[in-house]
Design a protein around this motif. Structure first.
Motif, PDB file in Angstrom:
ATOM      1  N   THR A 214       0.852  -1.185   0.000  1.00 21.93           N
ATOM      2  CA  THR A 214       0.000   0.000   0.000  1.00 21.93           C
ATOM      3  C   THR A 214       0.886   1.231   0.000  1.00 21.93           C
ATOM      4  O   THR A 214       1.805   1.340   0.815  1.00 21.93           O
ATOM      5  N   SER A 215       0.602   2.127  -0.926  1.00 22.02           N
ATOM      6  CA  SER A 215       1.337   3.388  -1.002  1.00 22.02           C
ATOM      7  C   SER A 215       0.409   4.514  -0.562  1.00 22.02           C
ATOM      8  O   SER A 215      -0.739   4.580  -0.994  1.00 22.02           O
ATOM      9  N   TRP A 216       0.917   5.387   0.300  1.00 23.83           N
ATOM     10  CA  TRP A 216       0.147   6.537   0.708  1.00 23.83           C
ATOM     11  C   TRP A 216       0.556   7.698  -0.189  1.00 23.83           C
ATOM     12  O   TRP A 216       1.725   8.039  -0.280  1.00 23.83           O
ATOM     13  N   LEU A 217      -0.412   8.293  -0.845  1.00 22.46           N
ATOM     14  CA  LEU A 217      -0.154   9.369  -1.796  1.00 22.46           C
ATOM     15  C   LEU A 217      -0.253  10.728  -1.088  1.00 22.46           C
ATOM     16  O   LEU A 217      -0.927  10.856  -0.066  1.00 22.46           O
ATOM     17  N   PRO A 218       0.412  11.763  -1.659  1.00 22.51           N
ATOM     18  CA  PRO A 218       0.434  13.090  -1.020  1.00 22.51           C
ATOM     19  C   PRO A 218      -0.951  13.689  -0.746  1.00 22.51           C
ATOM     20  O   PRO A 218      -1.123  14.435   0.211  1.00 22.51           O
TER      21      PRO A 218
ATOM     22  N   THR B   4      -4.804   9.912  -0.123  1.00 25.29           N
ATOM     23  CA  THR B   4      -5.404   8.655  -0.560  1.00 25.29           C
ATOM     24  C   THR B   4      -4.344   7.547  -0.564  1.00 25.29           C
ATOM     25  O   THR B   4      -3.153   7.821  -0.422  1.00 25.29           O
ATOM     26  N   THR B   5      -4.798   6.333  -0.736  1.00 24.82           N
ATOM     27  CA  THR B   5      -3.868   5.203  -0.804  1.00 24.82           C
ATOM     28  C   THR B   5      -4.036   4.469  -2.127  1.00 24.82           C
ATOM     29  O   THR B   5      -5.079   4.576  -2.776  1.00 24.82           O
TER      30      THR B   5
ATOM     31  N   ALA C  25     -10.886   0.529  -3.193  1.00 19.23           N
ATOM     32  CA  ALA C  25      -9.587   1.211  -3.147  1.00 19.23           C
ATOM     33  C   ALA C  25      -9.006   1.321  -4.561  1.00 19.23           C
ATOM     34  O   ALA C  25      -9.425   0.604  -5.458  1.00 19.23           O
ATOM     35  N   THR C  26      -8.032   2.210  -4.722  1.00 17.08           N
ATOM     36  CA  THR C  26      -7.332   2.322  -5.994  1.00 17.08           C
ATOM     37  C   THR C  26      -6.308   1.194  -6.049  1.00 17.08           C
ATOM     38  O   THR C  26      -5.513   1.038  -5.122  1.00 17.08           O
ATOM     39  N   VAL C  27      -6.341   0.420  -7.114  1.00 16.97           N
ATOM     40  CA  VAL C  27      -5.458  -0.742  -7.227  1.00 16.97           C
ATOM     41  C   VAL C  27      -4.692  -0.672  -8.537  1.00 16.97           C
ATOM     42  O   VAL C  27      -5.231  -0.292  -9.569  1.00 16.97           O
TER      43      VAL C  27
END
Length: 173
Positions: free
Chosen positions: A120-124, A127-128, A159-161
């Motif tokens: 999982t990446s946390w975006l600025p 969102t993830t 979620a965004t995948v």
């Protein structure tokens, strides 16, 4: 008897009561869910699905993905029989998936292909994004095309995948 969100009478007659109709009108379920519930009721006459609870169904090309709870309690042979029975009743390929964490669902959808990582990446913007990495040599074993897999996981998890195929050389670096 398998637990479904609709009244058994409504599912069998396809004439929905106010409660069942409101489930469809709200967008939570669709007519596909009614059809799958009917198929599950038919299968439950042959198999013991008393612990199993229907969650939702998703269409991907000619494949139908059915999310169920407590399906892991069914022995492996009976599980495969369940998929086979549902496929013959519904008239298309069926993949039954145990509803659980996003990672568990992803692993089941990718199977029998091997999974490299799920991160999982946390975006600025707060969102993830979930990144699923699969070795490119496993592409032929994937039951669903990567771009469709990406869309279906996003639909299920909300979620965004992003699904990435990783070449062997990139793994060694």
């Amino acid at each position: 008897m398998v637990k479904i969100p609709f009244c058994e009478f409504c599912v069998k007659t396809r004439v929905l009561c106010q409660k069942c109709q409101s489930l469809i009108d709200s967008g939570r379920y669709s007519w596909l869910d009614v059809e799958v519930s009917d198929a599950l009721l038919k299968v439950s006459r042959k198999m013991n699905l008393s612990e199993v609870e229907y969650v939702k169904s998703y269409e991907v090309d000619d494949l139908l993905i059915i999310l169920l709870r407590n399906v892991k309690r069914i022995p492996r042979g009976a599980f495969m029989q369940l998929e086979k029975e549902l496929s013959s009743i519904i008239g298309r390929s069926v993949k039954v998936v145990e509803h659980g964490s996003v990672n568990e669902v992803i692993a089941q959808l990718v199977s029998p292909a091997k999974l490299l990582t799920i991160s999982t990446s946390w975006l600025p913007d707060g969102t993830t994004e979930t990144v699923v990495k699969i070795p490119s040599r496993e592409l032929r074993r994937l039951p669903i095309k990567p771009e469709r897999l990406q869309a279906i996981i996003s639909q299920i998890s909300g979620a965004t995948v992003k699904v990435e195929l990783v070449k062997e050389r990139e793994l060694r670096v």
